[in-house]
Design an enzyme around this catalytic site. Structure first.
Site, mmCIF file in Angstrom:
data_model
loop_
_atom_site.group_PDB
_atom_site.id
_atom_site.type_symbol
_atom_site.label_atom_id
_atom_site.label_comp_id
_atom_site.label_asym_id
_atom_site.label_seq_id
_atom_site.Cartn_x
_atom_site.Cartn_y
_atom_site.Cartn_z
ATOM 1 N N GLY A 7 -7.060 -40.176 17.828
ATOM 2 C CA GLY A 7 -6.118 -40.781 16.893
ATOM 3 C C GLY A 7 -5.574 -42.071 17.469
ATOM 4 C CE LYS A 165 9.652 -37.306 16.883
ATOM 5 N NZ LYS A 165 9.147 -37.363 15.537
#
Length: 292
Positions: A7, A165
């Protein structure tokens, strides 16, 4: 240390660059030939790394991460390690760890923050996984984090990194919404001649001084009154997940929930608050904005 990176979008490419600058060897792969990838397939990526391998995955949650992990499960060997640095839901981390663990492959989940600024300033990293697996990639984490004592935490076992997160992003929603609403009031008042200058004045000596405030001030300098930004801001799944879990835990989250509703409302309205939120998202994360 040698590591694979899957990615090479806005985050992944910058992370790979920071790692290379820090002396690590990075082999990058992306489905796009225009990404600057080093290899053109997952098989080639795996073949380029010596066992035991470590591969960092930066792809979107949902089908992209599911497909990538399924393929890696078939390609990797016992003792290899996968790091999911995307925004996967923490409950899925546990399912992924179980599936990979059955093949002897480890999983570490890393909630990653600092968007387009991380390459130069470092990334806030929230890590979940076993002590042994986290220790294996400690040199990578130390290079990616900001300088100093903060910016890295081993939050707990599998899923803890993405859980932290998730909460982080919920807080982010509330903070941006508060700044945006305050600016909208300044903008609407007949008493305030230069609302952008008021925001600038708060950057020092004020209890609300912050990086987000700095970014709002910068956005207002570049586009006074945010005249060229549509009052629309997209939502992400993580804040929905946080609110869902908060409800299960019996923890009220009215500010964060209101911020989520405001973004949903922005899809059918065009208020000044969403112009400011959109400007902030672009400033800290490089997220696209809708122009007027």
């Amino acid at each position: 240390m040698k590591i694979g990176m899957i990615g090479l979008g806005r985050m992944g490419k910058n992370m790979a660059d920071r790692l290379r600058t820090g002396g690590h060897q990075v082999v990058g792969y992306d489905i796009s030939p225009e990404s600057g990838r080093d290899v053109d397939s997952l098989q080639a990526l795996v073949d380029s790394l010596e066992a035991p391998r470590a591969i960092w995955v930066m792809v979107p949650a949902g089908k992209p991460i599911e497909s990538t992990l399924d393929q890696l499960g078939d390609l990797l060997d016992r003792g290899d390690l996968v790091i999911d640095g995307g925004n996967t839901r923490f409950t899925q981390d546990q399912a992924h760890a179980k599936a990979l663990g059955a093949k002897g492959i480890g999983l570490v989940d890393v909630g990653t923050s600092n968007g387009i600024w991380g390459r130069e300033n470092g990334y806030a990293l929230m890590v979940g996984g076993s002590d042994e697996d986290v220790a294996r990639i400690q040199p990578i984490l130390d290079t990616l984090k900001p300088e100093g004592d903060f910016g890295l935490v081993h939050a707990g076992g599998t899923g803890a990194g993405h859980y932290a997160k998730m909460v982080h992003n919920g807080i982010e929603y509330g903070m941006m919404q508060s700044l945006a609403e305050g600016y909208a009031v300044l903008e609407a008042s007949d008493l305030i001649q230069e609302p952008g200058e008021v925001v600038q004045s708060w950057r020092k000596g004020s209890v609300i001084q912050s990086w987000l405030l700095d970014l709002l001030a910068k956005s207002l300098q570049e586009d006074p009154h945010l005249a060229h930004i549509a009052g629309k801001a997209e939502e992400t799944g993580e804040t929905k997940w946080m609110i869902d879990d908060a409800l299960e835990l019996g923890i009220p989250t009215p500010a964060i929930t209101s911020a989520l509703y405001a973004r949903q409302s922005s899809q059918i309205q065009d208020p000044m608050t969403m112009k400011a939120v959109s400007a902030l998202r672009n400033a800290f994360g490089g997220h696209p904005i809708v122009k007027e």
